[in-house]
Scaffold this active site. Structure first.
Site, PDB file in Angstrom:
ATOM      1  N   GLU B 439      27.391  15.104 100.714  1.00 46.25           N
ATOM      2  CA  GLU B 439      26.925  16.016  99.001  1.00 46.25           C
ATOM      3  C   GLU B 439      27.401  15.879  98.085  1.00 46.25           C
ATOM      4  O   GLU B 439      27.830  15.885  97.194  1.00 46.25           O
ATOM      5  CB  GLU B 439      26.988  17.259  99.156  1.00 46.25           C
ATOM      6  CG  GLU B 439      26.817  17.885  99.999  1.00 46.25           C
ATOM      7  CD  GLU B 439      25.250  17.614 101.232  1.00 46.25           C
ATOM      8  OE1 GLU B 439      24.847  16.506 100.433  1.00 46.25           O
ATOM      9  OE2 GLU B 439      24.924  18.280 102.003  1.00 46.25           O
ATOM     10  N   GLY B 440      27.846  14.457  98.141  1.00 42.98           N
ATOM     11  CA  GLY B 440      28.701  13.848  97.012  1.00 42.98           C
ATOM     12  C   GLY B 440      30.543  13.685  97.532  1.00 42.98           C
ATOM     13  O   GLY B 440      30.909  14.451  97.572  1.00 42.98           O
TER      14      GLY B 440
END
Lengths: 246, 599
Positions: B439-440
């Site tokens: 998620e990043g």
């Protein structure tokens, strides 16, 4: 079928138990309260199963002050039709049983179903007393229950086997492990619980007949016990009596 | 297996005493809720976790999913878990009533999610992903998509996924090559490959619904040409489910989170993979980021949850493990003492406690902002949106990075057995290792904070956030016992502000690589300050409670909070001094050196 389920509000099983006032009162500071598991997991859930199958209502009732209401709401979230709180502090089994009976006596309940005991005081007294006050038969420790046609059929599990009992309703029955499986409130139930009726009725002023002189905690259990390798009898005794694993 | 994995007492503190969630019920959206109802939800979450999730945490690690002929075989309980969480309303709980939801506040959902992930993070990922992807369809999809997919997904019968990453494009989504060609019948033909798709295929559900990013040929280049599609494994045709040419090529064998497979998908090998556009063409990344921002906050929560599970497991061990005697026992005689009595073990436990309870508070702050965005309008809403936007990179990253250290300290408390499979600590450590990556990554979050959030709306958002922290500092200054700590945080914020000004100056005068080169350290510093802020907020509440008089376990609870608060200020906050020194330095090692110097 019109079923009444008396519920007790007891400390959560993880609570640390302590006393105050010279060990005559239970210290309630920081205690989380729950529905007595025998009342909730077995009596209430079986009552719900019976009415879900055959129709009817389940009323939960508790003797307690306003602090009991969040716990009573859980019973409503699980699916009870309505709830009643008898507005007084539950000081002893006699007071609780008499107050419950005074409420129930003219309400036409077919079945009064409660847990076999509370996990707080383990008295197993309320059901029997309540039945006596109402003039109903009382059957304790039911591990299975079916009720229809004005008759309840139930299994009583004893140390030596199982006894199947039939009783004409109305009756008071206490529920033991095995009668039903624990339910967890779902989202819709929790939201619906907010608007279900919770009626507060004044206590009838029953006076207690006993008083607690002193509470005491059981002796602390040692986490480790060393057993002489030659003394297998002692090992077997400890496993049987203390660890209860054999 | 450890007895406990979360503290319900601490959760009640965070919800009721710190964030006073009952106040949310004064807003129309949450008017049907009550404090008692919130408690019932949290207690039900704990019961669900205790009975369905926690008992199979280790089993799911020991028995990895297996590739079958046309699906991935996962733990047999997953089917029951998905159904139970669907039927009891957990997957849809935050949605509006018309979608079968109960409008559960984000704050309560966050607390529940914390419990679920602490109990079994692999299992919790299945239904968490399904709720998030269904929400995306509900928000941006047309009525036909909603009618076709939402009920089944919210019931836990169909899995939902986020299908973004491709073998050559993870952080760089503008480079994806999966295509969606209009088929003339309102649908698109999808062709391409997707990698690392969590819960991307399994036999715990009847169907898998991918929320997939793809490019429509002829659209804008890069990330501006990305669109969002619903691509089911099996497409509904006249009431039947037929294969949709989505093939699970393989799944990865991972270090942790082994109970939840990540699939490698191939779409359109037979030119028969149908996809349906969600919303408008070329808006896919914007839509997906609604889910992505929520997912980033969830990662912060998942990391905190695993830190919590590790803390309570190591605490239990430290209480039970006798070893050695105090140094002051000159004869070294008498029984051995439990290791919790040693100062260095207390230090390790206090570190874990300060991370768990500080990070939980930080993540719940984000959830609280989410709730305020839902219930306010106009300028007020814009204010909360800016606060959430600024806080999200810290909320995702600090708990994730610190979870590595916190679970590692949990292993250290156990010593040799912590490294062994008989104890769960090593599993928490392995399971949490993904959190700073997906998620990043931490690097991506750092560039998001410094390159985008700090400059957002001319710096207004970050100034607003600074004012929030200053307000807490000012409040704490009124309490003599907290004043020294408030001064420390105030001074650290001042130094951080100077760092920000210097970096903004670099941004205006030099290439962006210069001011972004140490963005990760900037983010680390911001994370420390944010958790110090949350600890100061907690300490204000704790001081009020102690002043009111406490006894027994409650007194120990609040005093324990003060020790963890002080630990964070004495041991963790000073780390910002070193970070500031580095960030103010003009030495640019990573820019000056070439690849040859590393090879």
């Amino acid at each position: 079928m019109k079923i009444l389920v008396p519920i007790s509000v007891v400390p959560d099983t993880t609570s640390k138990i302590a006393f105050t006032d010279g060990d005559t009162k239970f210290n309630e500071d920081g205690i989380q309260w729950i529905v007595n598991p025998y009342d909730e997991w077995y009596a209430l859930v079986r009552a719900l199963e019976i009415t879900e199958k055959d129709g009817g209502t389940v009323t939960v009732i508790s003797v307690g002050d306003a602090t009991a209401e969040p716990v009573i709401r859980k019973a409503l979230a699980l699916g009870a039709t309505d709830a009643v709180r008898v507005d007084t502090k539950p000081t002893e089994s006699y007071v609780v049983a008499k107050e419950l009976a005074n409420y129930a006596k003219d309400k036409g309940f077919d079945l009064i179903l409660l847990g076999k005991e509370t996990i707080s005081y383990n008295g197993s007294e309320v059901g029997g007393m309540m039945a006596e006050f109402l003039g109903f038969p009382f059957i304790s420790l039911a591990s299975k229950l079916d009720a229809n046609g004005g008759v309840a059929t139930l299994d009583r599990s004893t140390e030596t086997g199982t006894e199947v009992v039939e009783v004409k309703l109305p009756a008071v029955i206490s529920a033991a492990k095995g009668m039903a499986e624990q339910r967890i409130p779902n989202m819709r139930g929790i939201m619906a619980a907010r608007t279900k009726p919770l009626t507060v009725v004044p206590a009838s002023g029953v006076q207690g007949k006993t008083s607690t002189v002193k509470f005491g905690l059981p002796a602390a259990k040692s986490s480790l016990k060393l057993v002489d390798p030659e003394n297998m009898d002692e090992l077997v005794r400890l496993l049987h009596e203390e660890a209860k694993s054999i | 297996m450890a007895k406990e994995y979360v503290s319900m007492r601490n959760l009640r503190f965070v919800l009721h005493e710190l964030f006073q969630v009952e106040k949310l019920t004064t807003y129309q959206r949450y008017a049907d809720h009550t404090k008692d109802g919130f408690d019932l939800m949290i207690d039900s979450a704990k019961q669900m976790a205790d009975t369905l999730l926690h008992p199979i945490y280790r089993e799911m690690d020991d028995n990895e999913p297996k590739m079958g002929e046309d699906t991935v075989h996962v733990h047999p309980d997953m089917r029951k878990i998905m159904r139970e969480f669907g039927e009891s309303g957990w997957i849809a709980c935050q949605e509006d009533y018309e979608h079968g939801g109960q409008r559960m506040p984000a704050t309560i959902y966050g607390a529940s999610n914390f419990i679920f992930h602490a109990a079994n993070t692999s299992a919790a990922s299945y239904f968490g992903l399904t709720g998030g992807s269904a929400d995306l369809i509900g928000t941006f999809g047309n009525q036909e998509l909603k009618d076709t997919y939402l009920a089944k997904m919210y019931a836990g019968e169909w899995q939902g996924t986020m299908a973004l990453t491709e073998p050559h494009a993870g952080s760089s989504l503008g480079d994806i090559t999966t295509t969606a060609t209009p088929a003339g019948d309102g649908s698109y033909r999808i062709k391409g490959q997707k990698h690392f798709i969590s819960a991307g295929d399994h036999d715990g559900v009847d169907n898998v619904v991918h929320l997939m990013l793809a490019k429509i040929p002829g659209g804008p280049a890069g990330s501006k040409g990305i669109s969002l599609f619903v691509v089911p494994k099996k497409r509904p045709v006249n009431g039947e489910l037929v294969a949709n040419d989505v093939k699970t090529n393989s799944f990865e064998h991972k270090m942790g989170m082994k109970g939840c497979p990540i699939a490698y998908l191939i779409m359109g090998e037979n030119d028969n993979c149908h996809g349906w556009l969600v919303g408008e063409p070329h808006q896919g990344l914007k839509y997906m980021f609604q889910m992505m921002n929520g997912a980033r906050i969830s990662v912060g929560m998942m990391s905190t949850a695993l830190s919590s599970a590790a803390y309570y497991a190591s605490l239990q061990y430290a209480n039970e493990r006798p070893q050695g005697r105090h140094v002051s026992n000159k004869g070294q005689d008498g029984p051995m003492v439990p290791i919790i009595e040693y100062a260095d073990v207390k230090r390790m436990l206090l570190f874990q406690k300060s991370i768990v309870e500080g990070c939980l508070s930080l993540v719940m702050q984000c959830s609280y902002y989410e709730d305020m965005i839902r219930v306010t309008e106009g300028e007020e809403r814009e204010k909360y949106q800016m606060l959430l936007d600024v806080l999200t990179p810290m909320c995702k990253t600090y708990p994730a990075e610190m979870s590595l250290l916190s679970t590692s300290q949990g292993i250290q408390v156990l010593g040799g057995v912590g490294y062994c499979a008989d104890f769960p600590l090593q599993q928490f450590y392995r399971d949490t290792r993904i959190n700073p990556i997906y998620e990043g990554t931490t690097g991506i979050q750092a560039m998001d904070l410094l390159g985008r959030k700090v400059t957002m709306k001319g710096g207004k958002a970050v100034m607003l956030f600074g004012a929030e922290m200053q307000q807490t500092v000012m409040q704490a200054m009124q309490d003599e016992k907290l004043k020294p700590y408030a001064e420390k945080l105030g001074a650290s914020l001042q130094k951080f502000s100077e760092v920000t000004m210097k970096l903004m100056g670099l941004a205006q005068t030099q290439e962006p690589e210069v001011f972004l080169s140490d963005a990760t350290l900037y983010l680390e510093n911001a994370g420390i300050l944010c958790v110090a802020w949350q600890w100061l907020k907690q300490a204000i509440v704790v001081q009020e409670k102690l002043a009111a008089g406490q006894s027994g376990d409650e007194l120990a609870f609040y005093e324990g909070k003060m020790y963890a608060f002080k630990y964070f200020f004495e041991y963790e906050l000073p780390k910002s001094i070193g970070l500031v020194k580095r960030l103010m330095s003009d030495e640019r090692l990573t820019l000056e050196m070439s690849e040859a110097h590393l090879n």
